[in-house]
Write a protein that holds these residues in place. Structure first.
Motif, PDB file in Angstrom:
ATOM      1  N   LEU A 142       0.833  -1.194   0.000  1.00  0.00           N
ATOM      2  CA  LEU A 142       0.000   0.000   0.000  1.00  0.00           C
ATOM      3  C   LEU A 142       0.872   1.251   0.000  1.00  0.00           C
ATOM      4  CD1 LEU A 142      -2.671  -1.089   2.645  1.00  0.00           C
ATOM      5  CD2 LEU A 142      -2.821  -1.235   0.155  1.00  0.00           C
ATOM      6  N   SER A 143       0.453   2.236  -0.758  1.00  0.00           N
ATOM      7  CA  SER A 143       1.244   3.464  -0.891  1.00  0.00           C
ATOM      8  C   SER A 143       1.176   4.299   0.382  1.00  0.00           C
ATOM      9  CB  SER A 143       0.731   4.293  -2.071  1.00  0.00           C
ATOM     10  OG  SER A 143      -0.567   4.793  -1.793  1.00  0.00           O
ATOM     11  N   ASP A 144       2.145   5.188   0.525  1.00  0.00           N
ATOM     12  CA  ASP A 144       2.149   6.107   1.669  1.00  0.00           C
ATOM     13  C   ASP A 144       0.890   6.972   1.666  1.00  0.00           C
ATOM     14  OD1 ASP A 144       4.591   5.116   2.463  1.00  0.00           O
ATOM     15  OD2 ASP A 144       5.756   6.705   1.509  1.00  0.00           O
ATOM     16  N   GLN A 145       0.405   7.315   0.473  1.00  0.00           N
ATOM     17  CA  GLN A 145      -0.802   8.126   0.356  1.00  0.00           C
ATOM     18  C   GLN A 145      -1.998   7.396   0.958  1.00  0.00           C
ATOM     19  OE1 GLN A 145      -1.970   8.942  -3.684  1.00  0.00           O
ATOM     20  NE2 GLN A 145      -3.545  10.427  -3.099  1.00  0.00           N
ATOM     21  N   VAL A 146      -2.111   6.107   0.656  1.00  0.00           N
ATOM     22  CA  VAL A 146      -3.220   5.314   1.177  1.00  0.00           C
ATOM     23  C   VAL A 146      -3.103   5.164   2.692  1.00  0.00           C
ATOM     24  CG1 VAL A 146      -4.269   3.030   1.205  1.00  0.00           C
ATOM     25  CG2 VAL A 146      -3.585   4.048  -0.965  1.00  0.00           C
ATOM     26  N   LEU A 147      -1.903   4.842   3.162  1.00  0.00           N
ATOM     27  CA  LEU A 147      -1.710   4.640   4.603  1.00  0.00           C
ATOM     28  C   LEU A 147      -1.958   5.923   5.379  1.00  0.00           C
ATOM     29  CD1 LEU A 147       1.453   2.341   4.560  1.00  0.00           C
ATOM     30  CD2 LEU A 147      -0.950   1.687   4.775  1.00  0.00           C
ATOM     31  N   GLY A 161      -7.778   8.120  13.106  1.00  0.00           N
ATOM     32  CA  GLY A 161      -7.335   9.015  14.172  1.00  0.00           C
ATOM     33  C   GLY A 161      -5.850   9.243  14.066  1.00  0.00           C
ATOM     34  N   SER A 162      -5.411  10.473  14.194  1.00  0.00           N
ATOM     35  CA  SER A 162      -4.009  10.818  13.949  1.00  0.00           C
ATOM     36  C   SER A 162      -3.043  10.150  14.915  1.00  0.00           C
ATOM     37  CB  SER A 162      -3.831  12.343  14.017  1.00  0.00           C
ATOM     38  OG  SER A 162      -4.261  12.825  15.288  1.00  0.00           O
ATOM     39  N   GLU A 163      -3.533   9.677  16.062  1.00  0.00           N
ATOM     40  CA  GLU A 163      -2.648   9.077  17.061  1.00  0.00           C
ATOM     41  C   GLU A 163      -2.361   7.602  16.791  1.00  0.00           C
ATOM     42  OE1 GLU A 163      -1.173  10.924  19.338  1.00  0.00           O
ATOM     43  OE2 GLU A 163      -2.248  12.632  18.465  1.00  0.00           O
ATOM     44  N   THR A 164      -3.073   6.996  15.856  1.00  0.00           N
ATOM     45  CA  THR A 164      -2.908   5.565  15.619  1.00  0.00           C
ATOM     46  C   THR A 164      -1.652   5.258  14.821  1.00  0.00           C
ATOM     47  OG1 THR A 164      -4.096   3.577  14.915  1.00  0.00           O
ATOM     48  CG2 THR A 164      -4.161   5.450  13.425  1.00  0.00           C
ATOM     49  N   GLU A 165      -1.137   4.056  15.017  1.00  0.00           N
ATOM     50  CA  GLU A 165       0.019   3.591  14.255  1.00  0.00           C
ATOM     51  C   GLU A 165      -0.321   2.246  13.628  1.00  0.00           C
ATOM     52  OE1 GLU A 165       3.530   3.424  16.596  1.00  0.00           O
ATOM     53  OE2 GLU A 165       3.414   5.531  17.252  1.00  0.00           O
ATOM     54  N   ILE A 166       0.290   1.985  12.482  1.00  0.00           N
ATOM     55  CA  ILE A 166       0.037   0.742  11.766  1.00  0.00           C
ATOM     56  C   ILE A 166       1.018  -0.332  12.228  1.00  0.00           C
ATOM     57  CG2 ILE A 166       0.053  -0.367   9.490  1.00  0.00           C
ATOM     58  CD1 ILE A 166      -0.900   2.300   8.333  1.00  0.00           C
ATOM     59  N   ARG A 167       0.471  -1.469  12.644  1.00  0.00           N
ATOM     60  CA  ARG A 167       1.302  -2.577  13.108  1.00  0.00           C
ATOM     61  C   ARG A 167       1.630  -3.563  12.000  1.00  0.00           C
ATOM     62  NH1 ARG A 167      -1.909  -3.967  18.769  1.00  0.00           N
ATOM     63  NH2 ARG A 167      -0.851  -2.430  20.095  1.00  0.00           N
ATOM     64  N   SER A 168       0.619  -3.925  11.210  1.00  0.00           N
ATOM     65  CA  SER A 168       0.844  -4.899  10.144  1.00  0.00           C
ATOM     66  C   SER A 168      -0.223  -4.747   9.063  1.00  0.00           C
ATOM     67  CB  SER A 168       0.818  -6.335  10.690  1.00  0.00           C
ATOM     68  OG  SER A 168      -0.448  -6.649  11.219  1.00  0.00           O
ATOM     69  N   ILE A 169       0.106  -5.271   7.882  1.00  0.00           N
ATOM     70  CA  ILE A 169      -0.814  -5.233   6.743  1.00  0.00           C
ATOM     71  C   ILE A 169      -0.792  -6.604   6.084  1.00  0.00           C
ATOM     72  CG2 ILE A 169      -1.347  -4.160   4.522  1.00  0.00           C
ATOM     73  CD1 ILE A 169       0.239  -1.703   5.500  1.00  0.00           C
ATOM     74  N   VAL A 220      -8.256  -6.234  -1.234  1.00  0.00           N
ATOM     75  CA  VAL A 220      -8.744  -6.115   0.139  1.00  0.00           C
ATOM     76  C   VAL A 220      -7.599  -6.433   1.100  1.00  0.00           C
ATOM     77  CG1 VAL A 220     -10.482  -6.858   1.800  1.00  0.00           C
ATOM     78  CG2 VAL A 220     -11.029  -6.842  -0.647  1.00  0.00           C
ATOM     79  N   HIS A 221      -7.374  -5.547   2.049  1.00  0.00           N
ATOM     80  CA  HIS A 221      -6.288  -5.715   3.021  1.00  0.00           C
ATOM     81  C   HIS A 221      -6.808  -5.607   4.450  1.00  0.00           C
ATOM     82  CE1 HIS A 221      -3.857  -4.685  -0.562  1.00  0.00           C
ATOM     83  NE2 HIS A 221      -2.878  -5.336   0.053  1.00  0.00           N
ATOM     84  N   HIS A 222      -6.255  -6.442   5.313  1.00  0.00           N
ATOM     85  CA  HIS A 222      -6.478  -6.344   6.755  1.00  0.00           C
ATOM     86  C   HIS A 222      -5.333  -5.516   7.327  1.00  0.00           C
ATOM     87  CE1 HIS A 222      -5.855  -8.558  10.846  1.00  0.00           C
ATOM     88  NE2 HIS A 222      -6.372  -7.354  11.025  1.00  0.00           N
ATOM     89  N   ILE A 223      -5.680  -4.422   7.974  1.00  0.00           N
ATOM     90  CA  ILE A 223      -4.672  -3.531   8.550  1.00  0.00           C
ATOM     91  C   ILE A 223      -4.831  -3.543  10.066  1.00  0.00           C
ATOM     92  CG2 ILE A 223      -3.730  -1.190   8.620  1.00  0.00           C
ATOM     93  CD1 ILE A 223      -4.950  -0.714   5.869  1.00  0.00           C
ATOM     94  N   SER A 224      -3.784  -3.962  10.738  1.00  0.00           N
ATOM     95  CA  SER A 224      -3.786  -3.980  12.200  1.00  0.00           C
ATOM     96  C   SER A 224      -3.213  -2.659  12.706  1.00  0.00           C
ATOM     97  CB  SER A 224      -2.953  -5.153  12.725  1.00  0.00           C
ATOM     98  OG  SER A 224      -2.934  -5.162  14.140  1.00  0.00           O
ATOM     99  N   LEU A 225      -3.999  -1.952  13.529  1.00  0.00           N
ATOM    100  CA  LEU A 225      -3.594  -0.663  14.069  1.00  0.00           C
ATOM    101  C   LEU A 225      -3.456  -0.743  15.584  1.00  0.00           C
ATOM    102  CD1 LEU A 225      -6.278   1.392  12.119  1.00  0.00           C
ATOM    103  CD2 LEU A 225      -3.881   1.169  11.465  1.00  0.00           C
ATOM    104  N   VAL A 280     -10.408  -3.041   7.784  1.00  0.00           N
ATOM    105  CA  VAL A 280     -10.296  -3.640   6.453  1.00  0.00           C
ATOM    106  C   VAL A 280     -10.392  -2.531   5.422  1.00  0.00           C
ATOM    107  CG1 VAL A 280     -11.414  -5.137   4.754  1.00  0.00           C
ATOM    108  CG2 VAL A 280     -11.210  -5.884   7.131  1.00  0.00           C
ATOM    109  N   LEU A 281      -9.481  -2.561   4.475  1.00  0.00           N
ATOM    110  CA  LEU A 281      -9.443  -1.589   3.391  1.00  0.00           C
ATOM    111  C   LEU A 281      -9.736  -2.293   2.073  1.00  0.00           C
ATOM    112  CD1 LEU A 281      -8.651   1.255   2.205  1.00  0.00           C
ATOM    113  CD2 LEU A 281      -6.333   0.298   1.955  1.00  0.00           C
TER     114      LEU A 281
END
Length: 300
Positions: free
Chosen positions: A5-10, A18-26, A37-42, A48-49
């Motif tokens: 996934l691109s930086d733009q999408v992330l 929410g701006s405070e969240t961080e992405i753990r895994s995709i 379709v992607h599962h994104i763990s925050l 799901v995206l």
């Protein structure tokens, strides 16, 4: 973290949650063949995206992202677990392509049930609950994927004359039914399970206002290809029992669902393979479709 996934999408995902969240895994999810379709763990939870990357589909239905977002909102009225819409980008201006961001449901797809009767009852009960939702003001309405006026006898079938009878039947006036909210792509790989119980229904991009029989017919078609005609009939019996007087079966909708898949020679659905069903062949799909078609003509 390296990602498909691109930086733009992330960045859009983070801002939407929410701006405070961080992405753990995709993780790319199995089964989807017409969108990514992607599962994104925050750090704040799992989402799901869905990205609509099929240009041909978008050309036919440019409002796909808004359609799924509104479908998810209406689906929340059904007494079943469904994803909750978080954000959507209808045009792709914010994340590169049209996209929908939603909550993730617990559970997994179950195609090898140990208790088939209980599994079919779960499929039927969830569908009855979906159809209990009123959709009189929902702007998306049912349409066939195939023009019934332009049908061609499939060259793979051993019963071409019977397909001609099918075509004649679906060209007749449609039965009069009260439209309801339908999923429009209701089949086993869109149902999630936890401990032999349905934990959610996903993939709502095709949901619309239409005849309940179309959902039943589409699911029966998938069951006939996966397991055979008898399993499809058992599902219908389960639905009829649970729906009671609110539903009256008519074979027209089964046959209309059947002609919707007449695009080339039948093949094993990749989603079934992705979820562990590896004993099917393309020839089995041909044979089972013919047998299912013959069983429906007997109901006319």
């Amino acid at each position: 973290m390296k990602s498909a996934l691109s930086d733009q999408v992330l960045d859009w995902v983070r801002k939407s949650v929410g701006s405070e969240t961080e992405i753990r895994s995709i993780k790319r999810l199995h089964g989807g063949i017409s969108s990514a379709v992607h599962h994104i763990s925050l750090t704040t939870g799992d989402v799901v995206l869905r990205q609509f990357d099929n240009d041909e589909w978008l050309k036919e239905e440019p409002d796909l992202a808004r359609h799924e977002a509104e479908s998810l909102r209406l689906a929340r009225k059904a007494p079943i677990p469904t994803p909750e819409i978080i954000a959507f980008d209808e045009t792709g201006d914010r994340c590169g392509m049209p996209a929908v961001l939603m909550t993730k449901l617990e559970g997994t797809v179950l195609l090898k049930a140990q208790h088939m009767e209980r599994w079919l009852d779960g499929l039927a009960e969830s569908l009855v609950r979906i159809h209990s939702v009123q959709a009189d003001n929902f702007p998306w309405t049912y349409f066939t994927y195939k023009d019934v006026k332009e049908l061609e006898i499939p060259d793979w079938s051993s019963y071409p004359e019977l397909w001609g009878a099918v075509f004649d039947f679906v060209r007749e006036p449609r039965p009069q039914v009260k439209p309801c909210f339908i999923h429009r792509d209701y089949h086993p790989t869109n149902i999630l399970w936890v401990d032999d119980k349905v934990s959610g229904v996903v993939d709502w991009v095709n949901a619309c206002r239409g005849p309940a029989g179309i959902d039943i017919g589409h699911c029966r078609l998938n069951l006939a290809m996966l397991f055979g005609v008898s399993t499809a009939d058992e599902f219908l019996s389960a639905y009829e029992k649970l729906a009671g007087y609110s539903f009256s079966y008519h074979p027209y909708w089964d046959l209309l669902s059947l002609i919707d898949i007449l695009f080339g020679s039948p093949e094993v659905y990749p989603g079934w393979i992705a979820f562990g069903v590896t004993n099917l062949t393309d020839q089995m799909m041909v044979d089972r479709l013919d047998q299912y078609m013959k069983s429906l003509l007997k109901k006319i």
